[in-house]
Design a protein around this motif. Sequence first.
Motif, mmCIF file in Angstrom:
data_model
loop_
_atom_site.group_PDB
_atom_site.id
_atom_site.type_symbol
_atom_site.label_atom_id
_atom_site.label_comp_id
_atom_site.label_asym_id
_atom_site.label_seq_id
_atom_site.Cartn_x
_atom_site.Cartn_y
_atom_site.Cartn_z
ATOM 1 N N ASP A 254 0.825 -1.210 0.000
ATOM 2 C CA ASP A 254 0.000 0.000 0.000
ATOM 3 C C ASP A 254 0.859 1.259 0.000
ATOM 4 N N SER A 255 1.825 1.315 -0.857
ATOM 5 C CA SER A 255 2.733 2.447 -1.054
ATOM 6 C C SER A 255 3.732 2.686 0.074
ATOM 7 N N VAL A 256 3.839 1.763 1.022
ATOM 8 C CA VAL A 256 4.859 1.905 2.071
ATOM 9 C C VAL A 256 5.938 0.852 1.831
ATOM 10 N N PRO A 257 7.223 1.243 1.676
ATOM 11 C CA PRO A 257 8.278 0.255 1.440
ATOM 12 C C PRO A 257 8.394 -0.731 2.601
ATOM 13 N N MET A 258 8.642 -1.992 2.258
ATOM 14 C CA MET A 258 8.812 -3.007 3.311
ATOM 15 C C MET A 258 10.277 -3.400 3.396
ATOM 16 N N TYR A 259 10.750 -3.586 4.602
ATOM 17 C CA TYR A 259 12.165 -3.821 4.841
ATOM 18 C C TYR A 259 12.258 -5.086 5.696
ATOM 19 N N GLY A 260 12.759 -6.172 5.152
ATOM 20 C CA GLY A 260 12.807 -7.425 5.906
ATOM 21 C C GLY A 260 14.154 -7.618 6.578
ATOM 22 N N ILE A 261 14.138 -7.974 7.841
ATOM 23 C CA ILE A 261 15.385 -8.237 8.575
ATOM 24 C C ILE A 261 15.571 -9.746 8.579
ATOM 25 N N SER A 262 16.762 -10.203 8.227
ATOM 26 C CA SER A 262 16.993 -11.640 8.131
ATOM 27 C C SER A 262 16.809 -12.330 9.467
ATOM 28 N N GLY A 263 16.065 -13.414 9.465
ATOM 29 C CA GLY A 263 15.870 -14.188 10.683
ATOM 30 C C GLY A 263 17.076 -15.053 10.991
ATOM 31 N N ALA A 264 17.975 -15.209 10.013
ATOM 32 C CA ALA A 264 19.158 -16.048 10.227
ATOM 33 C C ALA A 264 20.239 -15.279 10.957
ATOM 34 N N LYS A 265 20.255 -13.948 10.780
ATOM 35 C CA LYS A 265 21.294 -13.163 11.454
ATOM 36 C C LYS A 265 20.893 -13.011 12.910
ATOM 37 N N LYS A 266 21.814 -13.345 13.786
ATOM 38 C CA LYS A 266 21.491 -13.255 15.198
ATOM 39 C C LYS A 266 22.574 -12.472 15.921
ATOM 40 N N LEU A 267 22.236 -11.998 17.099
ATOM 41 C CA LEU A 267 23.232 -11.351 17.937
ATOM 42 C C LEU A 267 24.138 -12.437 18.504
ATOM 43 N N GLY A 268 25.250 -12.013 19.077
ATOM 44 C CA GLY A 268 26.224 -12.960 19.618
ATOM 45 C C GLY A 268 25.635 -13.933 20.625
#
Lengths: 335, 152
Positions: A254-268
Amino acid sequence: MTEMEIAQIIDTVNMYELSCKTNSGMKLDNVESDAVAELDNHFKAIGKSGHDKDHEIASFVQKVINEEVYNAPDELLDGMFDRGSVGEFDDFESVVMPVKNTLVAHEAAKGGNVDRSFLDISVVKPIYKNRQVETDLSFADVRRNGWKSIALLSEYAVAALKNALFYDVFSMIDNGITSGAENYINETSTRPTQASMDALALYIQDRRDMANGNGRGQIVALSKYVQAASKLTGFVSDDIVNEVHLNGALGMYDSVPMYGISGAKKLGDGSLLIPDKRIYGIAGKVGSLQMKGDINVYQHEDTNKELFHLKFADFTYGVALDKTSLDMCAKIVLA
Amino acid sequence: MLRDLRVNCAAAPAADFAAGADMATGMAVVKNYTAKEAEFASEATATDIYFVQKARIPVGRDAAMEYHSDYDKMFNEVSEGEFVVLYAYNYDDAFATDAYTLTSGDVGKYVAAGTDGKIVVATGTSKYKFTGFYDDAGHTLARIEVVEPGTN
């Protein structure tokens, strides 16, 4: 090689890029190859003697972190916050601008008075977070791998700090939006539905400033939710299906850009980069994010245990946001 | 916080009383003429009560900040011994305060000053009526109008 040449290398070559290229085994150009050769010899000598007179390992890593974390622009965070830095011994306050218009126009008969209404400038005090990383680098490692061990450490230190900052920021936003508020959208299923995504997109559309270059706003969520939002039942067309087929997810909802964060990248420590079961919608700046002081990298030589102990300290930042500024952000809470 | 909503602009509030204890703006106090102090009432009363206010002037380090909210602590906290301005309200004035112990069920009742400075439901005669809550840019205040004296 002389001290001068090392100093020249630091000035002319982007150390973060060099670290990343070394770590991924990419081809280096001539200047970079020379730089790596010099640095490698230099560090191997340090590993052999176990004595790093000028704490050069620490200063290299510090320079990389300064370049990447403090100075590099970050599209997502820049769109969400007023960014800047304050001194180590400074403090700052943030104001919510523009001031919310709370003047009330009462209906009135002529010739009398109505209740006064007031404008209030909401001043927000920041919450400061301080993050610290410590690690060891053995003499043998530096002797054998030289520049490569420094490069690995530098790149990963930057990533750890940046990710921690990102996570802290999103957690604060998450905690600031409470149930019952207008910007808290409850979703009873484990994946977004058209109803909740529409509510989120509408919330952003009502508040974003399209006249501003970055004004479309953004939807930020773990990639699994962006994928689900790209495949809602009923709202399909050939174009939508083709885009998902080619790109993996819809670029916009609906005209708003979507930004996906990888679920594989994790913090330490194994946690995800942003809180799970959330989809965030950002309509504009939600507050102020200021780096406080500079990061300090301290180094200690332990000749008995044959290692360098490195301490990355004083990575401090202040986040100023409150209920009013968080009006520019909404979240969907999934089951 | 004390807000004048509909008042006579020619009132002359007393500014020569000191606060007898730590208090906040918007609290209801009585005058001690001997000690020239504003104190909390010894028992809940609606007779001869005044509302604490102070001028919003930033001092010291706080003055370095560019913006101040009217709700900032330095504008609303009063230390013992600090001089305060005591506002009195007359018939048909309307004002709002955030120092109250009232619920939405108390709307329409006569109210009085409690022993802690906060507005409570009156047990005796009072000329102050609680007409409802007032939303001041996100802060919730109790709106009070001065009417003919009455009891609950």
